[in-house]
Design an enzyme around this catalytic site. Structure first.
Site, short mmCIF file in Angstrom:
data_model
loop_
_atom_site.label_atom_id
_atom_site.label_comp_id
_atom_site.label_asym_id
_atom_site.label_seq_id
_atom_site.Cartn_x
_atom_site.Cartn_y
_atom_site.Cartn_z
N ASP A 1 0.80 -1.23 0.00
CA ASP A 1 0.00 0.00 0.00
C ASP A 1 0.84 1.29 0.00
O ASP A 1 0.36 2.34 -0.38
CB ASP A 1 -0.96 0.02 1.21
CG ASP A 1 -0.22 -0.18 2.53
OD1 ASP A 1 1.01 -0.36 2.52
OD2 ASP A 1 -0.89 -0.17 3.59
N HIS A 2 2.09 1.20 0.42
CA HIS A 2 2.90 2.42 0.54
C HIS A 2 3.63 2.76 -0.76
O HIS A 2 3.49 3.85 -1.29
CB HIS A 2 3.94 2.27 1.66
CG HIS A 2 3.40 2.46 3.04
ND1 HIS A 2 2.43 1.67 3.59
CD2 HIS A 2 3.72 3.37 4.01
CE1 HIS A 2 2.17 2.08 4.82
NE2 HIS A 2 2.94 3.11 5.10
N ASP B 1 3.89 -0.95 11.28
CA ASP B 1 3.43 0.38 10.91
C ASP B 1 2.82 1.01 12.14
O ASP B 1 2.05 0.36 12.87
CB ASP B 1 2.38 0.31 9.79
CG ASP B 1 2.14 1.68 9.23
OD1 ASP B 1 2.72 2.02 8.18
OD2 ASP B 1 1.38 2.46 9.87
N ARG C 1 -0.41 13.07 9.92
CA ARG C 1 0.89 13.68 10.23
C ARG C 1 1.15 14.87 9.33
O ARG C 1 0.89 14.80 8.13
CB ARG C 1 2.02 12.65 10.03
CG ARG C 1 1.95 11.57 11.05
CD ARG C 1 3.14 10.65 11.05
NE ARG C 1 3.02 9.79 12.20
CZ ARG C 1 3.31 8.49 12.23
NH1 ARG C 1 3.79 7.91 11.17
NH2 ARG C 1 3.14 7.80 13.34
N SER D 1 6.75 7.44 12.98
CA SER D 1 6.58 6.14 12.34
C SER D 1 7.33 5.02 13.03
O SER D 1 8.18 5.23 13.90
CB SER D 1 7.02 6.28 10.89
OG SER D 1 8.09 5.42 10.60
N ARG E 1 9.20 2.96 11.29
CA ARG E 1 10.23 2.51 10.35
C ARG E 1 11.54 2.19 11.07
O ARG E 1 12.15 3.06 11.68
CB ARG E 1 10.43 3.54 9.23
CG ARG E 1 10.92 4.88 9.66
CD ARG E 1 10.84 5.90 8.52
NE ARG E 1 9.44 6.26 8.27
CZ ARG E 1 9.04 7.45 7.82
NH1 ARG E 1 9.92 8.39 7.54
NH2 ARG E 1 7.76 7.71 7.63
C1 MIC Z 1 4.05 6.64 8.20
O1 MIC Z 1 2.88 6.97 8.25
O2 MIC Z 1 4.98 7.38 8.57
C2 MIC Z 1 4.39 5.26 7.66
C3 MIC Z 1 5.04 5.46 6.36
O3 MIC Z 1 3.22 4.53 7.48
C4 MIC Z 1 5.30 4.59 8.69
C5 MIC Z 1 5.87 3.32 8.25
C6 MIC Z 1 7.03 3.47 7.33
O4 MIC Z 1 7.82 4.40 7.47
O5 MIC Z 1 7.16 2.62 6.46
C7 MIC Z 1 4.63 4.34 10.04
O6 MIC Z 1 3.76 5.07 10.41
O7 MIC Z 1 5.06 3.45 10.79
FE1 SF4 Z 2 -0.06 4.98 4.99
FE2 SF4 Z 2 1.26 5.71 7.22
FE3 SF4 Z 2 -0.20 7.47 5.82
FE4 SF4 Z 2 -1.41 5.58 7.15
S1 SF4 Z 2 -0.18 7.21 8.01
S2 SF4 Z 2 -1.88 6.22 5.07
S3 SF4 Z 2 -0.03 3.87 6.93
S4 SF4 Z 2 1.65 6.42 5.12
#
Ligand code: MIC
Ligand code: SF4
Length: 648
Positions: free
Chosen positions: A64-65, A119, A379, A535, A537
């Site tokens: 999905d990312h 995630d 975010r 996140s 990550r």
């Molecule tokens: C995000 O919203 O920052 C992400 C991308 O979903 C991350 C995960 C990632 O960095 O792959 C998260 O929230 O954990």
């Molecule tokens: Fe995707 Fe993270 Fe954004 Fe949710 S917050 S839509 S999991 S990138």
């Protein structure tokens, strides 16, 4: 004394440690999820552990990312994850099927179960009464292999909801109000549990919006009771049989309490660059906007989309605004198409995006220079949209849609009467984009498909006797993982290649950092409070590991990032006296004598000597029995391998 709902579920899943406040407890994990940006690494780690089939009740791998395929890398990762899933007993949600959290809620989540996901927004599952926690990829790999997931028994914050939301005020406004009151670090070490009469006025998607953004409080997770509303939702998904009723005991005692009268709330926005920088829409109304984005795992449900379609019906998006809409799942998109709402959205001039994270993670739709963008996301950290000087405001779908038409930030309450928006009695269920794993007997014939960008896990080393090295970087408070390891369309395709992605480490703060750290050989990072918020990550720990970072010394850490550092074998240290932060400068040489001995003896306080200034600074290295052993081994992967070797 009775138990809160969170405690009941935690207690039923505690398989290691003493079930006491403040103690570390190991939880049995029923379900796991991964997404593609963290997934490749998680499956590389899973492979390195050498477990054949997953031991969980249900594990799902989502794509999905990284769906913008502007080179071979992302497509290779999708293929790799698909083959890993097929071989090891994991369900595979194909690209196009939707955002992991939305799809998991619809198709897999079960009240009362534990879920960890690679995630940070995994707590979305708390909307149906799960204990759903965001974790590093390596933690998820261990849980897939049958290992426990460890957390510190958190404080439980009881949020009592009373009243009912007024017209055009939304679940997003509830969580923004909580963020306003508690701040982005107010939830660290806590679970947020909702109860009270107001709960039953909220649908499951609304509850999920609230638990999703509990991540922005820094909370371990958030949870709602499982009641008749939950039952109705699961029945409409054709999964009524998984429902159980769950709530706190009547005499449960919360560690902290908060009360929110839903009827008193008004539309809110989180202003740049933090989700807790909240103002009322009334205060901001009239501000000219350039872009509106509707979607993300926070606000992309059918209910959200139906509200947006109602507001856009017969209207045209303002000529000065670009409106992008990403429905959260194939199910949502399908139903919008069937009931005509999709046509309404298209008709208004909205740019329909695929069901994926998209602009939320900077995968396209970056705003214009210094652009003002309203987003229904969770975010708004600086630079996350892909445009460094953009101003991102987090708002409800109602505020977003009303503003897209007006061209200026608009209070949705000016729209007049609001019709009742209802979820359907039956969702359209078609799981044809979820690929089941191969049978166990056939797993040997499944070939793992690797692309050339997929590189091994970085080298680790056991904790040294002493650490002596320079400070390669000094940063301030509230550093996010988007600062440490930025995402976006250009960098995300490097998630499977740590040497390459590490060249972008801290790019938002200091583009020279990677070269400097590498040339220093080994180094220490110094930071302020809530370091590593955001996140899950693990790349925000793996890139520093690759660049030779041995320890991170800060005022305080965010939960997931701290455990990712430990998992990577990087020492997490905190100042005993926060004022000592001022004493250390970037470039200073720091010495921690006898650190291995101190860690093995379980001594929490150690001294950091600033060789450059001569200062002696007391710091805390708070590790429990298990995390101590992980640090000594050089990280969770080495530790797990060692445990498995011992067990034969
Ligand atoms: C995000 O919203 O920052 C992400 C991308 O979903 C991350 C995960 C990632 O960095 O792959 C998260 O929230 O954990
Ligand atoms: Fe995707 Fe993270 Fe954004 Fe949710 S917050 S839509 S999991 S990138």
């Amino acid at each position: 004394m009775g138990l809160t709902l969170a405690e009941k579920i935690l207690k039923a899943h505690t398989v290691d440690g003493e079930f006491r406040k403040g103690e570390e407890i190991g939880l049995k994990i029923d379900q796991t999820l991964t997404q593609d940006a963290t997934g490749t690494m998680a499956y590389i780690e899973y492979e390195a552990m050498g477990v054949d089939r997953v031991k969980t009740e249900r594990s799902v791998a989502y794509i999905d990312h990284n769906t913008l395929q502007s080179g071979f890398e992302n497509a290779d990762d999708h293929r790799f994850i698909g083959s890993e899933a097929k071989k090891h007993g994991i369900y595979f949600s194909r690209p196009g099927n939707g955002i992991c959290h939305q799809v998991h809620l619809e198709r897999f989540g079960i009240p009362g179960k534990t879920l960890i996901g690679s995630d940070s927004h995994t707590p979305t599952g708390g909307g149906i009464g799960m204990i759903a926690i965001g974790a590093g990829g390596l933690d998820v790999a261990v849980a897939m292999g049958g290992g426990a997931y460890y957390i510190t028994y958190p404080k439980i914050v009881g949020v009592k909801l009373t009243g009912k939301l007024s017209a055009w005020v939304s679940a997003k406004d509830v969580i923004l109000e909580i963020l306003r009151r508690m701040s982005v670090k107010g939830g660290v070490g806590k679970i947020i549990e909702y109860y009270g009469e107001g709960v039953k006025t909220l649908s499951v998607p609304e509850r999920a919006t609230i638990t999703n953004m509990g991540a922005e409080l820094g909370a371990t997770t958030s949870v709602f009771p499982s009641d008749d509303v939950t039952k109705g939702f699961l029945e409409a998904q054709g999964r009524g049989e998984v429902w159980t009723e769950l709530s706190a005991d009547a005499d449960a005692v919360y560690d902290e309490e908060l009360e929110i009268d839903l009827s008193k709330l008004v539309p809110l926005a989180a202003c740049p660059h933090s989700p807790d920088n909240v103002k009322t829409i009334e205060e901001l109304a009239g501000m000219k906007i350039d872009q509106v984005c509707i979607g993300s795992c926070t606000n992309s449900s059918l209910l959200d989309m139906l509200k947006v379609a109602h507001i856009l019906k017969g209207k045209t998006v303002s000529p000065s605004v670009s409106l992008a809409i990403a429905p959260g799942s194939k199910q949502v998109l399908n139903m919008l198409a069937d009931n005509g709402a999709l046509s309404t959205l298209i008709d208004s001039g909205a740019r329909i995006l695929e069901s994926a994270c998209g602009p939320c993670i900077g995968m396209g739709q970056s705003p214009n220079s210094a652009g003002i963008s309203l987003r229904t996301f969770n975010r708004n950290f600086e630079g996350r949209s892909g445009t460094k000087d953009a101003g991102i405001y987090l708002v409800s779908p109602e505020t977003a849609a009303a503003s897209a038409v007006a061209g200026v930030l608009t209070d949705p309450r000016t729209l007049g009467d609001m019709p009742e928006f209802k979820l359907p009695e039956k969702f359209t269920v078609n799981d044809n984009m979820i690929v089941p794993p191969a049978d166990e007997k056939d797993m040997d014939s499944v070939e793992i498909l690797r692309g050339p960008n997929i590189k091994a896990y970085p080298k680790t080393a056991p904790l040294a006797e002493d650490i002596e090295c320079g400070v390669s970087l000094k940063v301030g408070d509230n550093i996010t993982t988007d600062h440490i390891m930025p995402a976006g369309a250009k960098i995300l395709p490097l998630r499977s290649n740590i040497p390459e992605i590490s060249k972008h480490c801290f790019a938002v703060c200091d583009t020279q950092f990677p070269e400097r750290a590498k040339s220093m050989g080994s180094s220490i990072i110094v930071g302020g409070s809530n370091y590593g918020q955001g996140s899950s990550r693990e790349h925000a720990a793996l890139a520093p590991l690759y660049l030779g970072v041995k320890a991170v010394l800060v005022k305080s850490f965010a939960r997931i990032h701290r455990s990712n550092l430990i998992n990577a074998g990087i020492l997490p240290l905190t100042f005993v006296n926060e004022g000592d932060y001022e004493k250390i400068g970037q470039g200073d040489v720091l010495k921690i004598e006898g650190i291995r001995k101190a860690v093995s003896e379980g001594r929490a306080e150690v001294t950091v000597k600033d060789v450059t200034t001569g200062d002696e600074i007391p710091v805390l290295c708070e590790l429990t029995g298990r995390t101590r052993d992980i640090m000594l081994e050089g990280g969770l992967l080495d530790y797990t391998r060692e445990q498995m070797r011992k067990k034969g």
